[in-house]
Structure formats: C-alpha cells, structure tokens
Write a protein that holds these residues in place. Structure first.
Motif, PDB file in Angstrom:
ATOM      1  N   TRP A   1       0.793  -1.313  -0.027  1.00  0.00           N
ATOM      2  CA  TRP A   1      -0.206  -0.068  -0.221  1.00  0.00           C
ATOM      3  C   TRP A   1       0.722   1.226   0.025  1.00  0.00           C
ATOM      4  O   TRP A   1       0.662   2.369  -0.767  1.00  0.00           O
ATOM      5  CB  TRP A   1      -1.197   0.126   1.066  1.00  0.00           C
ATOM      6  CG  TRP A   1      -0.180  -0.027   2.514  1.00  0.00           C
ATOM      7  CD1 TRP A   1       0.123  -0.915   3.468  1.00  0.00           C
ATOM      8  CD2 TRP A   1      -0.107   1.535   3.197  1.00  0.00           C
ATOM      9  NE1 TRP A   1       0.625  -0.251   4.676  1.00  0.00           N
ATOM     10  CE2 TRP A   1       0.612   1.012   4.251  1.00  0.00           C
ATOM     11  CE3 TRP A   1      -0.356   2.706   2.623  1.00  0.00           C
ATOM     12  CZ2 TRP A   1       1.053   2.034   5.392  1.00  0.00           C
ATOM     13  CZ3 TRP A   1       0.277   3.788   3.562  1.00  0.00           C
ATOM     14  CH2 TRP A   1       0.707   3.443   4.861  1.00  0.00           C
ATOM     15  N   ALA A   2       1.925   1.437   0.808  1.00  0.00           N
ATOM     16  CA  ALA A   2       2.810   2.761   0.890  1.00  0.00           C
ATOM     17  C   ALA A   2       3.469   2.751  -0.514  1.00  0.00           C
ATOM     18  O   ALA A   2       3.418   3.911  -0.933  1.00  0.00           O
ATOM     19  CB  ALA A   2       3.839   2.129   1.920  1.00  0.00           C
ATOM     20  N   GLY A   3       4.023   1.778  -1.165  1.00  0.00           N
ATOM     21  CA  GLY A   3       4.660   1.929  -2.435  1.00  0.00           C
ATOM     22  C   GLY A   3       3.764   2.185  -3.576  1.00  0.00           C
ATOM     23  O   GLY A   3       3.920   3.374  -4.698  1.00  0.00           O
ATOM     24  N   GLN A   4       2.507   1.759  -3.630  1.00  0.00           N
ATOM     25  CA  GLN A   4       1.388   2.078  -4.525  1.00  0.00           C
ATOM     26  C   GLN A   4       0.866   3.610  -4.314  1.00  0.00           C
ATOM     27  O   GLN A   4       0.628   4.244  -5.251  1.00  0.00           O
ATOM     28  CB  GLN A   4       0.269   1.187  -4.576  1.00  0.00           C
ATOM     29  CG  GLN A   4       0.661  -0.147  -4.883  1.00  0.00           C
ATOM     30  CD  GLN A   4      -0.571  -1.022  -5.203  1.00  0.00           C
ATOM     31  OE1 GLN A   4      -1.558  -0.803  -5.875  1.00  0.00           O
ATOM     32  NE2 GLN A   4      -0.430  -2.239  -4.210  1.00  0.00           N
ATOM     33  N   ALA A   5       0.610   4.161  -3.114  1.00  0.00           N
ATOM     34  CA  ALA A   5       0.220   5.258  -2.525  1.00  0.00           C
ATOM     35  C   ALA A   5       1.374   6.398  -3.039  1.00  0.00           C
ATOM     36  O   ALA A   5       0.915   7.268  -3.646  1.00  0.00           O
ATOM     37  CB  ALA A   5       0.106   5.370  -1.205  1.00  0.00           C
ATOM     38  N   ALA A   6       2.626   5.989  -2.748  1.00  0.00           N
ATOM     39  CA  ALA A   6       3.829   7.217  -3.217  1.00  0.00           C
ATOM     40  C   ALA A   6       3.775   7.040  -4.845  1.00  0.00           C
ATOM     41  O   ALA A   6       4.004   8.151  -5.507  1.00  0.00           O
ATOM     42  CB  ALA A   6       5.144   6.553  -2.688  1.00  0.00           C
ATOM     43  N   TRP A   7       3.718   6.117  -5.432  1.00  0.00           N
ATOM     44  CA  TRP A   7       3.663   5.823  -6.856  1.00  0.00           C
ATOM     45  C   TRP A   7       2.471   6.654  -7.491  1.00  0.00           C
ATOM     46  O   TRP A   7       2.808   7.570  -8.343  1.00  0.00           O
ATOM     47  CB  TRP A   7       3.719   4.650  -7.612  1.00  0.00           C
ATOM     48  CG  TRP A   7       3.418   4.363  -9.007  1.00  0.00           C
ATOM     49  CD1 TRP A   7       2.424   4.299  -9.672  1.00  0.00           C
ATOM     50  CD2 TRP A   7       4.272   4.502 -10.093  1.00  0.00           C
ATOM     51  NE1 TRP A   7       2.384   4.067 -11.041  1.00  0.00           N
ATOM     52  CE2 TRP A   7       3.585   3.969 -11.281  1.00  0.00           C
ATOM     53  CE3 TRP A   7       5.787   4.272  -9.940  1.00  0.00           C
ATOM     54  CZ2 TRP A   7       4.470   4.049 -12.508  1.00  0.00           C
ATOM     55  CZ3 TRP A   7       6.455   4.165 -11.001  1.00  0.00           C
ATOM     56  CH2 TRP A   7       5.731   3.973 -12.343  1.00  0.00           C
ATOM     57  N   SER A   8       1.148   6.435  -6.932  1.00  0.00           N
ATOM     58  CA  SER A   8       0.215   7.162  -7.566  1.00  0.00           C
ATOM     59  C   SER A   8       0.142   8.710  -7.484  1.00  0.00           C
ATOM     60  O   SER A   8      -0.283   9.606  -7.962  1.00  0.00           O
ATOM     61  CB  SER A   8      -1.260   6.312  -7.187  1.00  0.00           C
ATOM     62  OG  SER A   8      -1.164   6.398  -5.827  1.00  0.00           O
ATOM     63  N   LEU A   9       0.537   8.887  -6.053  1.00  0.00           N
ATOM     64  CA  LEU A   9       0.430  10.328  -5.543  1.00  0.00           C
ATOM     65  C   LEU A   9       1.579  11.151  -6.359  1.00  0.00           C
ATOM     66  O   LEU A   9       1.467  12.521  -6.741  1.00  0.00           O
ATOM     67  CB  LEU A   9       0.666  10.441  -3.861  1.00  0.00           C
ATOM     68  CG  LEU A   9      -0.362  10.137  -3.133  1.00  0.00           C
ATOM     69  CD1 LEU A   9       0.281   9.993  -1.678  1.00  0.00           C
ATOM     70  CD2 LEU A   9      -1.668  11.093  -3.178  1.00  0.00           C
ATOM     71  N   GLY A  10       2.772  10.702  -6.466  1.00  0.00           N
ATOM     72  CA  GLY A  10       3.790  11.162  -7.473  1.00  0.00           C
ATOM     73  C   GLY A  10       3.350  11.450  -8.834  1.00  0.00           C
ATOM     74  O   GLY A  10       3.745  12.611  -9.094  1.00  0.00           O
TER      75      GLY A  10
END
Length: 360
Positions: free
Chosen positions: A286-295
């Motif tokens: 969840w953290a990696g996907q959140a960082a990727w999408s927010l970026g």
C-alpha cells in the motif's frame, strides 16, 4: 473509509492546496520573469521564497474599502463564493491509490455531476462582485464573465460526456454494483478505465477543446476579457481591496490548480503512471502504490499549472467578438461532432472485442 480518515485527508489536502495556491503565485512571477529576462522576486527570504508571506502581510494591512453605494453584503459574499467553490471541487478528485481504494476526500458515485454543478455556480462569485460594486467597469466585467463562462461551459460539458462514454464502454457491468448505473459517473472509475490508455490519446479533439475551455473558465490570458486592464481597469474586482482582493487572487490560482487536477483526472490517466504492469506496481504494497500514484498525480498537475502560466505570458488576449465566436461557432459544434464520432468508433471497437476495448 472512516470519518476520521476522511477528515485527516481533508485537512492535509486543504493545507497543501492553499499553500500551493500561494506558491503558484510565486512560481508565476518567477516563470514570467524568466520569459521576460528579468530577475523576479528575490529579496524576501532565500531566493525570494518568503515573498508570498510578505504579500499576505501587505494585503492584511491595507484598508478594506467598500463602495458607499454598493451592496455591502453581496460585496463581502462574492469573493467567499469563488474560494469556497474552488476548495470544494477538489473533494471528489482521486489523487492517489493505496492498492485497495482511491485516496480522496469523498468517493462520490456522481463525481462528474458534482464538479459540473460546482463549476457552473462559480460564475456567481464574479458576476455578483461586479454587480455589488455599483461601478460600470465592474459591472461590465461581471457581465463578460457570465457570457464567457456560459459559452465555454457547453462545449466543456460535451467533452466530459465523451469521456463518460469511453469509460462506460471500457467497463463491464460486473465492475459495478448491480443496478448502480451512477457508478459510471464516478471519477475514480473514470481514472481506472485509463490504466491502459489515457483519454488524451483516445479522444484528442475532446482533450484539446476541454483544455481550452478550462483556460476560458479560469479567466486567464488569452481569455481574461473579464478583467482586461486596458478596457475595464481591473474588471469585476476594480472596487475590491485588502483581503477581499486577495481572496479573489487566491481563488484564481485555486481554479488553476483544480483545473489542472481535473484535466489530469479526465484525460491524463489521473494517478496512473506508464508501464505499471511491467514494473509490477500492484505488488509494491500500500505504501509503494500510494507513493507511486501520488507522485504521478502531483507531477501531472504541476505540469498543467506550468502550462497555464506559460500560455499566459506567451499568447495575446482575444477580442470579445473572437472569444464568443470560438465558443459558440467553433467549439460547441466541433465538440458535438467529436462526441458522435468517439461514440461510434468506441461502439464498433467494443462489438469487435479488440483486446477488450483497451486500444481505444
């Protein structure tokens, strides 16, 4: 999503949005200075980064002048309407994904209608400001605003319908709750339908018309007939000063940011980045996907904010008759024809079953 999580996201998003509006002003001044080969703000703080704070202090200390013969209540309410509409619109925009659900303040299943309704109300802030000032220059600016926004909202709405058609045909009925047709109007569903192919490539004419209409809706050059200094002194906000003027100023840049978010959401794939399947983003947690999408969402939004600024200092202002001609005689019929063409092609590809319609 729990109420506490929604309030937390709301608080963080509001802080970021208001701060971004202040520093978008700074970015515009720096970019304009670069284009015009001059330094720009560089005195207050390191590299001039505290200039937005200095501007706020200056405006707070200015006298708040209200026309003696104007409508004082409406004069006060008008700038509030402009800011509230801009701050409310972003609530339904998905700006990230954590692997299980979209990161947003409120996942409204009719998010498209929500945004269209709010943007149609935003014209009241400018129009009432011009009327309540009891000034001919302000009134002319307010009337121009209402005519301009109505002219371009029609074409903008038709372009949004073409996006809904594409998203509708890409999704299967099993993707939605049984009988919940309104789910096709969800912004998170529209973003997820672009995971393979963005709408700016599938619907390029609608994309160009939509972007131009968003420029016109924000009342910025080359569509700033609402406040053309050469003709109207300052247009609808001629009689505003102090923090009321600053409120309109902030509202303009909030509309630029929110407009960039809407362009990103409807046509640029939202929080989706390229090669997600190849990179295995779905396995990042969840953290990696959140960082990727927010970026990716932030990067696309910053890009469109830069385009807004770039266009302002590059193109000259249209004349009023040209503005109306483009809206009514060019964009509206072209957007309707584009809607028909996109719908027919999408239906044909859907019936042919070409790679599950992912080519469109």
């Amino acid at each position: 999503m729990t109420l506490g999580a929604s309030l937390l996201i709301l608080g963080v998003a509001l802080f970021i949005l208001i701060t971004a509006a202040a520093y978008t002003v700074f970015a515009e001044r720096k970019i304009a200075a670069f284009i015009q080969q001059r330094p720009g703000p560089n005195r207050v703080g390191p590299l001039g980064l505290l200039q937005p704070l200095a501007d706020v202090v200056k405006l707070l200390l200015k006298e708040d002048i209200v026309p003696a013969n104007g409508d004082k209540k409406i004069h006060f309410i008008a700038p509030v309407i402009s800011v509230v509409i801009a701050l409310t619109t972003f609530a339904v925009i998905p700006f990230g994904h954590n692997g299980t659900r979209a990161i947003m303040v409120a996942d409204v299943n009719v998010g498209v209608l929500f945004i269209l309704a709010l943007t149609s109300i935003s014209v009241y802030g400018v129009t009432l400001a011009g009327w309540s000032s009891n000034s001919k220059y302000s009134l002319l600016g307010g009337l121009r605003a209402s005519a301009q926004m109505i002219s371009y909202e029609l074409a903008l709405g038709v372009c949004v319908v073409s996006v809904i058609v594409l998203s509708n045909l890409r999704m299967e009925p099993s993707d939605l709750i049984a009988g919940d047709i309104s789910g096709y109007l969800s912004l998170s569903a529209i973003v997820d339908s672009q995971a393979t192919w963005w709408n700016c490539f599938a619907n390029p004419i609608g994309f160009l018309i939509f972007v131009t209409c968003v420029f016109a809706e924000s009342n910025r050059t080359p569509f700033d007939l609402v406040e053309a200094e050469q003709e109207l002194v300052g247009g609808f906000h001629t009689e505003y000063s102090s923090m009321k003027f600053a409120t309109f100023f902030v509202a303009e840049y909030l509309h630029v940011i929110v407009g960039s978010m809407i362009i990103t959401t409807l046509f640029m794939g939202g929080y989706h980045g390229p090669l997600e399947e190849t990179l295995g983003v779905a396995e990042w947690g969840w953290a990696g996907q959140a960082a990727w999408s927010l970026g990716w969402f932030a990067g696309k939004t910053f890009f469109w904010v830069f385009v807004f600024i770039w266009i302002r200092w590059t193109l000259p202002r249209f004349k009023y008759d040209q503005l109306m001609d483009i809206g009514w005689k060019s964009f509206l019929p072209l957007s309707i024809i584009n809607l028909l063409v996109v719908t027919v092609i999408a239906l044909l590809l859907k019936q042919a079953g070409i790679l599950g319609f992912s080519l469109l």
